[in-house]
Design an enzyme around this catalytic site. Structure first.
Site, PDB file in Angstrom:
ATOM      1  N   HIS A 284       0.943  -1.028  -0.062  1.00 28.26           N
ATOM      2  CA  HIS A 284      -0.076  -0.112  -0.170  1.00 28.26           C
ATOM      3  C   HIS A 284       0.934   1.214   0.109  1.00 28.26           C
ATOM      4  CE1 HIS A 284      -2.735   2.871   1.844  1.00 28.26           C
ATOM      5  NE2 HIS A 284      -3.746   2.064   1.280  1.00 28.26           N
TER       6      HIS A 284
ATOM      7  N   ASP B  15       3.133  -4.687   7.942  1.00 26.06           N
ATOM      8  CA  ASP B  15       1.738  -3.951   7.728  1.00 26.06           C
ATOM      9  C   ASP B  15       0.453  -4.801   7.900  1.00 26.06           C
ATOM     10  OD1 ASP B  15      -0.478  -2.526   6.709  1.00 26.06           O
ATOM     11  OD2 ASP B  15       0.494  -1.887   4.963  1.00 26.06           O
TER      12      ASP B  15
ATOM     13  N   GLN C 231      -4.700  -5.652   6.594  1.00 23.63           N
ATOM     14  CA  GLN C 231      -5.577  -6.487   6.149  1.00 23.63           C
ATOM     15  C   GLN C 231      -5.588  -7.693   6.706  1.00 23.63           C
ATOM     16  OE1 GLN C 231      -7.902  -5.273   4.173  1.00 23.63           O
ATOM     17  NE2 GLN C 231      -7.022  -3.323   3.542  1.00 23.63           N
TER      18      GLN C 231
ATOM     19  N   LYS D 231     -10.560  -1.156  10.241  1.00 25.96           N
ATOM     20  CA  LYS D 231     -10.750  -2.564   9.546  1.00 25.96           C
ATOM     21  C   LYS D 231     -10.915  -3.557  10.231  1.00 25.96           C
ATOM     22  CE  LYS D 231      -7.548  -0.274   6.021  1.00 25.96           C
ATOM     23  NZ  LYS D 231      -8.145  -0.027   4.870  1.00 25.96           N
TER      24      LYS D 231
ATOM     25  N   CYS E 130      -4.821   2.531  -3.555  1.00 26.53           N
ATOM     26  CA  CYS E 130      -3.524   2.960  -2.747  1.00 26.53           C
ATOM     27  C   CYS E 130      -2.343   2.002  -3.150  1.00 26.53           C
ATOM     28  CB  CYS E 130      -3.676   3.477  -1.577  1.00 26.53           C
ATOM     29  SG  CYS E 130      -5.121   4.547  -1.485  1.00 26.53           S
TER      30      CYS E 130
HETATM   31  N1  PLP Z   1      -1.956  -0.801   4.575  1.00 24.29           N
HETATM   32  C1  PLP Z   1      -2.915  -1.598   3.965  1.00 24.29           C
HETATM   33  C2  PLP Z   1      -2.386  -2.734   3.406  1.00 24.29           C
HETATM   34  C3  PLP Z   1      -4.171  -1.180   3.705  1.00 24.29           C
HETATM   35  O1  PLP Z   1      -4.911  -1.827   2.981  1.00 24.29           O
HETATM   36  C4  PLP Z   1      -4.392   0.353   4.258  1.00 24.29           C
HETATM   37  C5  PLP Z   1      -5.772   0.899   4.100  1.00 24.29           C
HETATM   38  O2  PLP Z   1      -6.426   0.626   3.066  1.00 24.29           O
HETATM   39  C6  PLP Z   1      -3.392   1.012   4.881  1.00 24.29           C
HETATM   40  C7  PLP Z   1      -2.085   0.502   5.132  1.00 24.29           C
HETATM   41  C8  PLP Z   1      -3.615   2.347   5.303  1.00 24.29           C
HETATM   42  O3  PLP Z   1      -4.443   2.446   6.622  1.00 24.29           O
HETATM   43  P1  PLP Z   1      -5.233   3.516   7.308  1.00 24.29           P
HETATM   44  O4  PLP Z   1      -5.578   4.268   5.915  1.00 24.29           O
HETATM   45  O5  PLP Z   1      -6.182   2.944   7.926  1.00 24.29           O
HETATM   46  O6  PLP Z   1      -4.072   4.194   7.719  1.00 24.29           O
END
Ligand code: PLP
Length: 421
Positions: A137, A214, A217, A240, A378
């Site tokens: 992401h 990270d 998900q 999430k 993203c």
């Molecule tokens: N990392 C992953 C794999 C994500 O799917 C997301 C959000 O879609 C993020 C990071 C960023 O999360 P947040 O926008 O809640 O900080």
């Protein structure tokens, strides 16, 4: 909410939910959209909230709200106790060794920025390398690029194969004496791939390199165990995992968090302040400058309780079955191309319908009451890898049913008809 045992027609026994009762916990799901039942297939972007979480927010503001940590009065103590109890719930949820290793942040994005900035400023110099993967992401790419601009460190990228699996041989080749950090996702938000994160961490550690995972998900879909995983840093977002937005978690090993400089300065994160010198508070408060998202943290605790009451054994079995069903049903539509077909996946199906633009698909599905996400999610580099600008993404939460999948598949049939695909 009960978990029931379900005996399938072929005699196999599966642990399943009482899905109707679970859905009844989520008030938004009983709404209609454009006079159609609301089919929510965008949980990877943000999950819906159960009544228990919504109630926790209301209860906090109605019965136990005041600023935390510095009040001597009753209500401040009560809010502090409840918020710290939520931290302990999160600690147990991820099996961290110590609640001091659980830092409340705004979300995964802030958690990664905190580590990239704070750890990075202290540990990176010109020529150092940070290993990320091709399916990160943007929030696990851009913060590392930003600290790279300040320090001269550069990114090295682990490629993925045509199914969306991380190429572990390439990963091993990339690790060298110049590698200072590995920052990799546990589950890809664009493809649904579950990465072999335990192996990734083990290999990095064999080379003396710390790992940031990270887990955005992964956290909704599988039990997490920081001690077994041995991750150095792990981030995820409350919204999430059925909690509120604006609250998330950075887990870090205490010795690393203790050695790093603070990320932001201000109230809460200090021990003593004079104009000559400031000393910092102990963990976790050193990284929690300013008034925190008190109700958010408490409601995140309620989200953790909610998941625990169902249990990940049941969640994993149920969601796995649902993902298989959806993959099979969508895959049977001949003009659908699945993007991301790794053997280990969680909760996400990305696809294209012939040469129809994903936004057109998403717009038509929307009019059918079906919420999917369309775009680059993203994660532009992985779109480039598959040579597509965007995909349609259906993503699942524990409240989705086979009926939701059937609605999507039927609607896709109509989209197919409209575009003559
Ligand atoms: N990392 C992953 C794999 C994500 O799917 C997301 C959000 O879609 C993020 C990071 C960023 O999360 P947040 O926008 O809640 O900080």
């Amino acid at each position: 909410m009960t978990v029931i045992s379900d005996i399938r027609k072929d005699g196999s026994v599966t642990s399943a939910f009482d899905i109707d009762r679970i859905r009844a916990d989520f008030p938004i799901l009983s709404q209609t959209v454009y006079d159609k039942p609301f089919v929510y297939l965008d949980s990877a972007a943000s999950a819906q909230k159960p009544r228990q979480v919504i109630d926790a927010i209301t209860r906090t503001y109605e019965t136990e709200y005041a600023n935390v940590h510095r009040g001597v009065h009753f209500m401040s103590q009560k809010a502090t106790d409840t918020m710290e109890a939520a931290r302990e719930k999160v600690r147990a949820f991820i099996n961290a060794a110590d609640p001091r290793e659980v830092i409340f942040v705004r979300g995964a994005t802030e958690g990664i920025n905190l580590v990239a900035s704070s750890w990075g400023r202290q540990n990176l110099t010109a020529g150092d390398e940070i290993i990320v993967s091709e399916m990160e992401h943007h929030s696990n790419i851009v913060p590392w690029q930003m600290i790279g601009e300040q320090t001269g460190a550069v990114l090295k990228v682990v490629p993925v194969d045509d199914s969306g699996m991380l190429m572990m041989d390439e990963y091993k080749k990339l690790i060298s004496a110049r590698t200072k950090m590995v920052a990799i996702t546990h589950v890809s938000n664009a493809l649904g791939t579950v990465t072999p994160i335990k192996d990734i961490i083990r290999i990095a550690h064999e080379n003396g390199v710390p790992v940031l995972v990270d887990g955005c998900q992964a956290a909704p879909h599988m039990a997490l165990d920081m001690q077994a995983l041995d991750a150095d840093f792990y981030v995820f977002s409350g919204h999430k995992i059925y909690g509120p937005s604006g609250i998330g978690v950075l887990y870090g090993k205490a010795e690393l968090l203790e050695a790093m400089p603070p990320y932001q300065g201000g109230g809460e994160m200090i021990d003593t302040v004079t104009f000559e010198k400031t000393t910092y508070a102990d963990l976790p408060f050193k990284y929690e400058a300013g008034t925190p998202h008190i109700a958010g943290a408490i409601a995140l605790g309620a989200a953790v309780d909610y998941i625990n009451a169902i249990g990940f054994d049941a969640i994993v079995a149920y969601e796995h079955d649902l993902l298989d069903y959806a993959t099979e049903q969508l895959g049977a539509i001949n003009s659908i191309r699945l993007i991301g077909t790794a053997p280990q996946k969680a909760g996400i199906i990305s696809f294209l319908l012939g040469d129809v633009h994903p936004h057109d698909v998403g717009t038509i599905l929307d009019r059918e009451g079906i919420a999917v996400r369309t775009g680059h999610h993203c994660a532009q580099p992985i779109m480039d890898r598959f040579d597509v600008a965007a995909t349609v993404r259906a993503s699942f939460g524990l409240y989705n049913s086979r009926e939701d999948v059937d609605a999507l598949v039927a609607a896709m049939g109509r989209v197919q008809g409209i575009f003559g695909q």
